[in-house]
Design a protein around this motif. Structure first.
Motif, short mmCIF file in Angstrom:
data_model
loop_
_atom_site.label_atom_id
_atom_site.label_comp_id
_atom_site.label_asym_id
_atom_site.label_seq_id
_atom_site.Cartn_x
_atom_site.Cartn_y
_atom_site.Cartn_z
N GLY B 54 -6.34 3.82 4.92
CA GLY B 54 -6.99 4.56 3.83
C GLY B 54 -8.01 5.55 4.36
O GLY B 54 -8.06 6.70 3.92
N VAL B 55 -8.82 5.11 5.31
CA VAL B 55 -9.82 6.01 5.91
C VAL B 55 -9.11 7.18 6.60
O VAL B 55 -9.52 8.34 6.48
N ALA B 56 -8.01 6.87 7.29
CA ALA B 56 -7.26 7.94 7.95
C ALA B 56 -6.76 8.96 6.93
O ALA B 56 -6.81 10.17 7.15
N ALA B 57 -6.30 8.46 5.78
CA ALA B 57 -5.82 9.36 4.73
C ALA B 57 -6.96 10.24 4.23
O ALA B 57 -6.80 11.45 4.05
N GLY B 58 -8.12 9.64 4.02
CA GLY B 58 -9.28 10.41 3.56
C GLY B 58 -9.71 11.47 4.57
O GLY B 58 -10.04 12.60 4.22
N ILE B 83 0.25 2.86 3.88
CA ILE B 83 1.07 3.86 4.58
C ILE B 83 1.98 4.57 3.57
O ILE B 83 2.11 5.79 3.56
N ARG B 84 2.57 3.76 2.69
CA ARG B 84 3.52 4.33 1.72
C ARG B 84 2.86 5.35 0.80
O ARG B 84 3.34 6.48 0.63
N ILE B 85 1.74 4.94 0.19
CA ILE B 85 1.13 5.81 -0.83
C ILE B 85 0.18 6.81 -0.20
O ILE B 85 0.32 8.02 -0.38
N ASP B 86 -0.81 6.29 0.55
CA ASP B 86 -1.89 7.16 1.01
C ASP B 86 -1.38 8.18 2.03
O ASP B 86 -1.80 9.33 2.03
N VAL B 87 -0.49 7.73 2.90
CA VAL B 87 -0.07 8.61 4.01
C VAL B 87 1.26 9.32 3.71
O VAL B 87 1.33 10.54 3.76
N ALA B 88 2.30 8.52 3.39
CA ALA B 88 3.64 9.12 3.27
C ALA B 88 3.77 9.99 2.02
O ALA B 88 4.19 11.15 2.11
N TYR B 89 3.41 9.45 0.87
CA TYR B 89 3.57 10.24 -0.35
C TYR B 89 2.66 11.46 -0.36
O TYR B 89 3.03 12.51 -0.89
N HIS B 90 1.48 11.34 0.26
CA HIS B 90 0.59 12.51 0.34
C HIS B 90 0.98 13.46 1.47
O HIS B 90 0.40 14.53 1.59
N ASN B 91 1.95 13.01 2.29
CA ASN B 91 2.46 13.86 3.38
C ASN B 91 1.33 14.33 4.30
O ASN B 91 1.15 15.53 4.53
N LEU B 92 0.59 13.38 4.83
CA LEU B 92 -0.63 13.71 5.57
C LEU B 92 -0.44 13.69 7.08
O LEU B 92 0.47 13.04 7.60
N ASN B 93 -1.35 14.36 7.75
CA ASN B 93 -1.32 14.40 9.21
C ASN B 93 -1.95 13.14 9.80
O ASN B 93 -3.02 13.18 10.40
N VAL B 94 -1.28 12.03 9.58
CA VAL B 94 -1.70 10.76 10.14
C VAL B 94 -0.62 10.32 11.13
O VAL B 94 0.56 10.37 10.81
N ARG B 95 -1.04 9.93 12.32
CA ARG B 95 -0.11 9.49 13.36
C ARG B 95 -0.31 8.00 13.55
O ARG B 95 -1.40 7.55 13.94
N LEU B 96 0.73 7.24 13.25
CA LEU B 96 0.65 5.78 13.34
C LEU B 96 1.25 5.35 14.67
O LEU B 96 2.45 5.54 14.89
N ALA B 144 3.70 16.61 21.31
CA ALA B 144 4.49 17.06 20.16
C ALA B 144 3.94 16.48 18.86
O ALA B 144 3.94 17.14 17.81
N SER B 145 3.47 15.25 18.92
CA SER B 145 2.95 14.61 17.70
C SER B 145 1.68 15.30 17.23
O SER B 145 1.40 15.34 16.03
N TYR B 146 0.92 15.82 18.16
CA TYR B 146 -0.29 16.52 17.73
C TYR B 146 0.05 17.83 17.03
O TYR B 146 -0.57 18.20 16.04
N GLU B 147 1.08 18.50 17.55
CA GLU B 147 1.42 19.82 17.02
C GLU B 147 2.11 19.76 15.67
O GLU B 147 2.02 20.68 14.87
N MET B 148 2.85 18.70 15.40
CA MET B 148 3.69 18.67 14.19
C MET B 148 2.86 18.49 12.91
O MET B 148 1.70 18.09 12.96
N GLU B 149 3.46 18.81 11.80
CA GLU B 149 2.83 18.61 10.49
C GLU B 149 3.45 17.40 9.81
O GLU B 149 4.64 17.15 9.95
N GLY B 150 2.64 16.66 9.06
CA GLY B 150 3.16 15.51 8.32
C GLY B 150 2.99 14.23 9.12
O GLY B 150 2.60 14.24 10.28
N PRO B 151 3.29 13.10 8.46
CA PRO B 151 3.05 11.80 9.11
C PRO B 151 4.15 11.43 10.11
O PRO B 151 5.30 11.83 9.96
N ILE B 152 3.76 10.65 11.11
CA ILE B 152 4.73 10.18 12.10
C ILE B 152 4.38 8.75 12.50
O ILE B 152 3.20 8.40 12.61
N TYR B 153 5.43 7.95 12.68
CA TYR B 153 5.27 6.61 13.24
C TYR B 153 5.83 6.63 14.65
O TYR B 153 6.97 7.06 14.88
#
Lengths: 275, 305
Positions: B54-58, B83-96, B144-153
């Motif tokens: 959640g903090v990562a999403a914020g 992960i599903r709601i805060d990160v994936a649905y919001h399509n955020l730059n969070v790297r898991l 590559a993970s730093y450069e890309m847009e959107g979430p990645i696992y």
């Protein structure tokens, strides 16, 4: 919008606005048969106070990185958020007509849409405070002056994740984070004190390092003076003592109105009380 | 692999003030350099994975690129709804970043195994899913993970993984790599199983069966083109993963093969459910589940006979 607090005319103006918001909520819920009117009515005053008082946001500048953030963590009460956003110019009347209709605009839980002033998609309880803490942390690190307000329900405090974020914000002294707890004392299956007693709630927050205020959540005088005197050192929580279904006598304090939408007869009786 | 990944991230972290790193109280000594470099962008959030996400999403909603670290099951399963709601649905730059895929944690037991993470993560919208095969790929992926847009696992091994490359490969997220061109038999592998696939290929080679080996480091988005190409030129296809056979690489491949009318032989090699009445090291457990080169070789030989 800057206002001077506690003056009689300001409070009267906000009470009138609250009446309009409740009528709008009643109308869209009656029209669509949507649930959660009770939870929506208990948060009217705090949302009106924020959006027509303390919250530094503007429908003309929705992406401003310095804006204050508001997260409705109890997303099921979004009818009130939509009505307030419409009053404040973020949403149009047309948008409200698209609430909970096929092919419409607004769901029964909010979806992030900054153009409409909706910061975060919510609906599953226990997410908002962590996200708000992340936003507050970013603001601190970046040296920005914005505040983050997160409104939760008292039933929502049953979620363990809420206490993880309370711990985190307390530990890091996120004084730009303001938690608002809508204590209407009723959750999905009954009274909070019977289902999962939260008391002593003040002491719980205090022991996690928060500044705690305890007020009548329907009293604009108390709301404005509290929002105007927040701690600058600690995260703040305002426990809002509210009434579920506030404003319509036959809905007040009744669990039924967590679920039931008023039929046309009930709508007519309710609207008379809200004028 | 883990050390390489994070040492590569260190230099990115140094130069990019929008990068944040969060850990849920794991990664002993892993973050010492990051912490000393710029402590106000590194946070040990405590043993609280849901809040970490959640903090990562914020943070990400405030313009940051956020890396979150823990052991695979705690990162993915404990905090899945965040992960599903805060990160994936919001399509955020969070790297898991999950460490210890499969049986890496051997003796530590089932709570520490990562056997369902691919299935969960590839079902999420906007989510990219990658498991590098060796430290060289981990280094490429860090950048590559730093450069890309959107979430990645990102599923990482822990330490001591053998290298399949002798220098940095031409690595691109979403594009699989043919490591060995053969005929008739194709083996698609992911993560640590790529090295095993190459060992198996060597054994098959000695029997005159030179298989194609494809490194499917990216599970989502899946490189469908390479799968359909292989399907048109190979009569037997195997998937190889240290993951439950339900929902991971094998499932992803079977979807593409079935939808494209593949009529050849297809078998999923991975973890099949069943009682586990043994404990052991990662290698010991792999052997029990038939994931050693010898077991896989025997299985392939039996299937294509």
């Amino acid at each position: 919008m800057e206002i001077s607090v506690n003056t009689k005319s300001v409070i009267e103006e906000h009470m009138l606005l609250s009446g309009r918001v409740r009528r709008s909520v009643l109308e869209i819920i009656n029209r669509t048969g949507s649930p959660h009117i009770g939870s929506s009515f208990s948060i009217v005053e705090i949302l009106v106070a924020l959006y027509f008082g303390n919250l530094k946001v503007s429908p003309d500048d929705t992406h401003n990185p310095d804006r204050d953030r508001f997260i409705l963590s109890k997303g099921h009460a979004c009818a009130t958020l939509y009505a307030v956003l419409a009053e404040r110019g973020f949403l149009s009347k047309n948008d409200l007509e698209g609430f909970a209709v096929n092919g419409g605009t607004l769901e029964q839980h909010p979806n992030r849409d900054l153009m409409c002033g909706i910061e975060v998609s919510t609906g599953s309880l226990g997410h908002g405070l962590s996200i708000g803490a992340g936003m507050a942390l970013a603001g601190k690190v970046d040296g920005k002056g914005y505040k983050v307000y997160v409104l939760m329900g008292d039933g929502e405090l049953n979620e363990g994740s809420v206490w993880e974020s309370i711990m985190f914000a307390g530990h890091h002294g996120l004084s730009n984070l303001v938690a608002l707890v809508d204590c209407n004392r009723i959750q999905a299956l009954g009274c909070t004190k019977d289902i999962m007693d939260l008391e002593p709630l003040n002491d719980k927050w205090k022991s996690f390092g928060w500044e705690v205020r305890d007020i009548d959540g329907h009293d604009f005088g108390q709301i404005f003076s509290t929002l105007g005197s927040l701690s600058q050192e600690k995260p703040n929580v305002i426990i809002l003592h509210t009434v579920k279904g506030k404003g319509v006598s036959f809905m007040e304090d009744k669990l039924l109105w967590h679920y039931r939408a008023p039929d046309d007869d009930e709508y007519k009786r309710a609207i008379k009380e809200l004028i | 692999m883990r050390a390489t990944f994070f040492s590569t991230l260190e230099s990115i972290y140094k130069d990019n003030s929008e990068m944040f790193v969060l850990t849920a109280d794991l990664g002993y000594k892993l973050f010492d350099c990051i912490k000393s470099e710029c402590g106000d962008r590194f946070y040990d959030v405590g043993v609280a994975e849901a809040n970490m996400i959640g903090v990562a999403a914020g943070l990400s909603l405030s313009g940051k690129k956020v890396y979150c670290y823990s052991i695979v099951p705690f990162l993915v399963m404990r905090a899945f709804e965040q992960i599903r709601i805060d990160v994936a649905y919001h399509n955020l730059n969070v790297r898991l970043v999950g460490v210890g895929g499969g049986f890496t944690y051997g003796f530590e037991g089932i709570t520490h195994f990562g056997l369902e993470d691919f299935a969960l993560m590839r079902s999420l919208p906007n989510m990219t899913v990658v498991a590098p095969a060796d430290p060289f790929e981990a280094r490429c992926l860090a950048r590559a993970s730093y450069e890309m847009e959107g979430p990645i696992y990102i599923r990482l091994g822990r330490t001591g993984e053998p290298c399949i490359h002798d220098k940095e490969p031409d690595f691109k997220i979403g594009r699989a790599a043919v490591l060995k061109e053969g005929r008739r038999v194709a083996v698609f592998a992911i993560g640590n199983m790529v090295y095993t696939a190459l060992q198996v290929a060597g054994m098959l080679q000695k029997r005159g069966i030179g298989p194609t080996v494809i490194n499917m480091h990216t599970l989502k988005p899946l490189d469908e083109e390479i799968i359909t190409q292989a399907a048109s030129t190979h009569s037997a296809i195997f998937s190889l993963e240290e993951h439950n056979v339900n929902g991971g690489l094998g499932s992803a491949l079977s979807e593409v093969l079935a939808e494209n009318g593949y009529a050849g032989l297809f078998r999923r090699i991975g973890i099949h459910e069943g009682p586990r009445d043994f404990i052991g090291s990662a290698d010991f457990i792999r052997e029990k589940y038939g994931l050693t080169p010898e077991c896989i070789y025997n299985k392939i030989m039996k299937e294509i006979r």
